[in-house]
Scaffold this active site. Structure first.
Site, PDB file in Angstrom:
ATOM      1  N   ASP A  63       1.003  -1.472   0.176  1.00 48.37           N
ATOM      2  CA  ASP A  63      -0.383   0.113  -0.136  1.00 48.37           C
ATOM      3  C   ASP A  63       0.924   1.489  -0.125  1.00 48.37           C
ATOM      4  O   ASP A  63       1.972   1.501   0.713  1.00 48.37           O
ATOM      5  CB  ASP A  63      -0.973  -0.049   1.115  1.00 48.37           C
ATOM      6  CG  ASP A  63      -1.827   1.036   0.938  1.00 48.37           C
ATOM      7  OD1 ASP A  63      -1.914   1.811   0.855  1.00 48.37           O
ATOM      8  OD2 ASP A  63      -3.629   0.329   0.794  1.00 48.37           O
TER       9      ASP A  63
ATOM     10  N   ASP B 181       4.323   2.908  -3.940  1.00 45.84           N
ATOM     11  CA  ASP B 181       3.145   3.290  -4.593  1.00 45.84           C
ATOM     12  C   ASP B 181       3.127   2.699  -6.180  1.00 45.84           C
ATOM     13  O   ASP B 181       4.316   2.801  -6.719  1.00 45.84           O
ATOM     14  CB  ASP B 181       3.602   5.258  -4.824  1.00 45.84           C
ATOM     15  CG  ASP B 181       2.285   5.986  -5.238  1.00 45.84           C
ATOM     16  OD1 ASP B 181       1.724   5.108  -6.292  1.00 45.84           O
ATOM     17  OD2 ASP B 181       2.075   6.866  -5.116  1.00 45.84           O
ATOM     18  N   VAL B 182       1.734   2.616  -6.267  1.00 40.58           N
ATOM     19  CA  VAL B 182       1.348   1.297  -7.456  1.00 40.58           C
ATOM     20  C   VAL B 182       1.792   2.107  -8.623  1.00 40.58           C
ATOM     21  O   VAL B 182       2.351   1.338  -9.900  1.00 40.58           O
ATOM     22  CB  VAL B 182      -0.145   1.028  -7.897  1.00 40.58           C
ATOM     23  CG1 VAL B 182       0.222   0.077  -6.580  1.00 40.58           C
ATOM     24  CG2 VAL B 182      -0.987   1.920  -7.999  1.00 40.58           C
TER      25      VAL B 182
ATOM     26  N   THR C 287     -16.239   1.848   2.322  1.00 40.83           N
ATOM     27  CA  THR C 287     -14.856   2.197   2.619  1.00 40.83           C
ATOM     28  C   THR C 287     -14.588   3.114   2.444  1.00 40.83           C
ATOM     29  O   THR C 287     -15.627   4.087   2.167  1.00 40.83           O
ATOM     30  CB  THR C 287     -13.852   1.125   1.457  1.00 40.83           C
ATOM     31  OG1 THR C 287     -13.811   2.005   0.371  1.00 40.83           O
ATOM     32  CG2 THR C 287     -14.285  -0.892   1.414  1.00 40.83           C
TER      33      THR C 287
ATOM     34  N   ASN D  28      -5.392  -4.379  -6.612  1.00 48.76           N
ATOM     35  CA  ASN D  28      -7.324  -3.569  -5.668  1.00 48.76           C
ATOM     36  C   ASN D  28      -6.950  -2.280  -5.995  1.00 48.76           C
ATOM     37  O   ASN D  28      -7.782  -1.623  -5.709  1.00 48.76           O
ATOM     38  CB  ASN D  28      -7.385  -4.558  -5.152  1.00 48.76           C
ATOM     39  CG  ASN D  28      -8.013  -3.778  -3.876  1.00 48.76           C
ATOM     40  OD1 ASN D  28      -9.319  -3.922  -4.213  1.00 48.76           O
ATOM     41  ND2 ASN D  28      -6.953  -3.107  -3.070  1.00 48.76           N
TER      42      ASN D  28
ATOM     43  N   TYR E 263     -11.880   8.872 -13.328  1.00 47.41           N
ATOM     44  CA  TYR E 263     -12.218   8.145 -13.334  1.00 47.41           C
ATOM     45  C   TYR E 263     -13.024   6.697 -14.177  1.00 47.41           C
ATOM     46  O   TYR E 263     -12.100   5.014 -13.925  1.00 47.41           O
ATOM     47  CB  TYR E 263     -13.232   7.679 -12.118  1.00 47.41           C
ATOM     48  CG  TYR E 263     -13.886   6.841 -10.691  1.00 47.41           C
ATOM     49  CD1 TYR E 263     -12.937   6.155  -9.793  1.00 47.41           C
ATOM     50  CD2 TYR E 263     -14.775   5.791 -11.456  1.00 47.41           C
ATOM     51  CE1 TYR E 263     -12.677   5.336  -9.099  1.00 47.41           C
ATOM     52  CE2 TYR E 263     -14.952   5.321 -10.258  1.00 47.41           C
ATOM     53  CZ  TYR E 263     -14.286   4.624  -9.504  1.00 47.41           C
ATOM     54  OH  TYR E 263     -14.302   3.581  -8.553  1.00 47.41           O
TER      55      TYR E 263
ATOM     56  N   LYS F 206     -11.025   3.118 -15.091  1.00 47.21           N
ATOM     57  CA  LYS F 206     -11.965   1.695 -15.317  1.00 47.21           C
ATOM     58  C   LYS F 206     -11.952   1.264 -16.212  1.00 47.21           C
ATOM     59  O   LYS F 206     -12.649   0.216 -16.427  1.00 47.21           O
ATOM     60  CB  LYS F 206     -12.727   1.632 -14.019  1.00 47.21           C
ATOM     61  CG  LYS F 206     -12.493   2.499 -12.485  1.00 47.21           C
ATOM     62  CD  LYS F 206     -11.665   1.443 -12.226  1.00 47.21           C
ATOM     63  CE  LYS F 206     -11.264   2.179 -10.439  1.00 47.21           C
ATOM     64  NZ  LYS F 206     -10.789   1.417  -9.621  1.00 47.21           N
TER      65      LYS F 206
ATOM     66  N   SER G 244     -14.632  -1.022 -11.827  1.00 47.09           N
ATOM     67  CA  SER G 244     -15.733  -0.652 -10.951  1.00 47.09           C
ATOM     68  C   SER G 244     -17.563  -0.756 -11.930  1.00 47.09           C
ATOM     69  O   SER G 244     -17.114  -1.081 -12.999  1.00 47.09           O
ATOM     70  CB  SER G 244     -15.365   0.977 -10.574  1.00 47.09           C
ATOM     71  OG  SER G 244     -16.272   1.306 -10.709  1.00 47.09           O
TER      72      SER G 244
END
Length: 273
Positions: free
Chosen positions: A37, A75-76, A207, A102, A172, A176, A154
């Site tokens: 993470d 950090d991805v 979440t 994820n 976004y 996705k 999503s």
């Protein structure tokens, strides 16, 4: 023997939310976990990011459930740092059999420009997923024991409903949707190696990405006894992370051994409405 005994799962965005739920469930099923993470604030995001304490909590829960864990802050978006974390986890735990890409972001901070908001969504939600799979796939191929990849997209990766032309939502939705194309391409790439690739498409999940002041401001309080209208067909509001975990658990299980290249909605009918 538990389903995933002897397997290692790499999970990004593992410090809390869906990632933590997935990690704990797979640990209960015998898996060891490489938990990654970013664990740092991001001024471009409208809600608090996970902390090192959150990641430590995930790791503790994995151990409590009988799993080994290799936890790393990375950090991805940073392919080099992410690659180092994945390599360290593979070295510590002995390979990688399951990849759950994820990590992702949602609501952008109102203080950043539309261009910044758009780019941030693509960098985390799409490039970060690409970096994750590219870091793990060579080892999975070399191991020669197959495996499974599940990408978290999503319901907005299957529909543009609600698009408003803003940098945040354009980014976004685009990020996705892009994951569906990557999953289909990767399914072809990795099928000869017995590695299956699928995506999961939740609607709103309870979440921190959704349960925050910025998102709450988008909805008015519903009348007593009514569920807020978040776009689902079924009369439910936010999903539990466990609902998504159940789908992910199936996708990486032997019971789904012939399922690949699939975009699986877990959305209470959001995309059917």
């Amino acid at each position: 023997m538990a389903e995933h005994t002897g397997r290692v799962a790499l999970i990004t965005g593992a410090a809390r939310g869906q990632g933590r739920s997935h990690a704990w469930r797979l640990a209960e099923q015998g898996a060891d976990v490489i938990a990654i993470d970013v664990c740092a604030p991001d001024e471009g995001v409208a809600y608090p990011m996970a902390s090192p304490d959150d990641l430590a909590g995930t790791a503790a829960g994995i151990r409590e459930r009988g799993g080994r864990v290799s936890a790393h802050v990375a950090d991805v978006r940073d392919a080099s740092a992410l690659g180092d974390a994945v390599a360290a986890g593979i070295d510590e735990l002995g390979g990688v059999d399951i990849v759950l890409a994820n990590a992702g972001i949602g609501m952008a901070s109102p203080h950043v420009s539309a261009a910044r908001a758009f780019r941030d969504q693509l960098d985390v939600n799409t490039v970060g997923v690409w970096n994750t799979v590219q870091a793990a796939a060579p080892t999975m191929i070399a191991q020669g024991r197959g495996g499974a990849v599940v990408v978290t997209s999503s319901s907005m990766g299957l529909t543009g409903r609600g698009g408003d032309g803003s940098g945040q939502l354009d980014g976004y939705i685009a990020s996705k949707h892009a994951l569906v194309g990557l999953v289909r391409g990767w399914a072809h790439w990795l099928a000869p190696h017995g590695i299956r690739v699928n995506s999961v498409h939740p609607s709103g999940v309870a979440t921190t990405m959704v349960l925050n002041d910025a998102v709450a401001a988008l909805f008015t309080d519903p009348p007593d006894g009514e569920v807020p209208d978040v776009g689902n067909l079924l009369p439910v509001g936010l999903l539990d992370a466990a609902d998504v975990t159940a789908a992910v658990e199936w996708l990486v299980s032997d019971g789904a051994r012939y399922v690949t290249g699939v975009a699986l909605p877990v959305d209470a009918g959001f995309t059917a409405r």
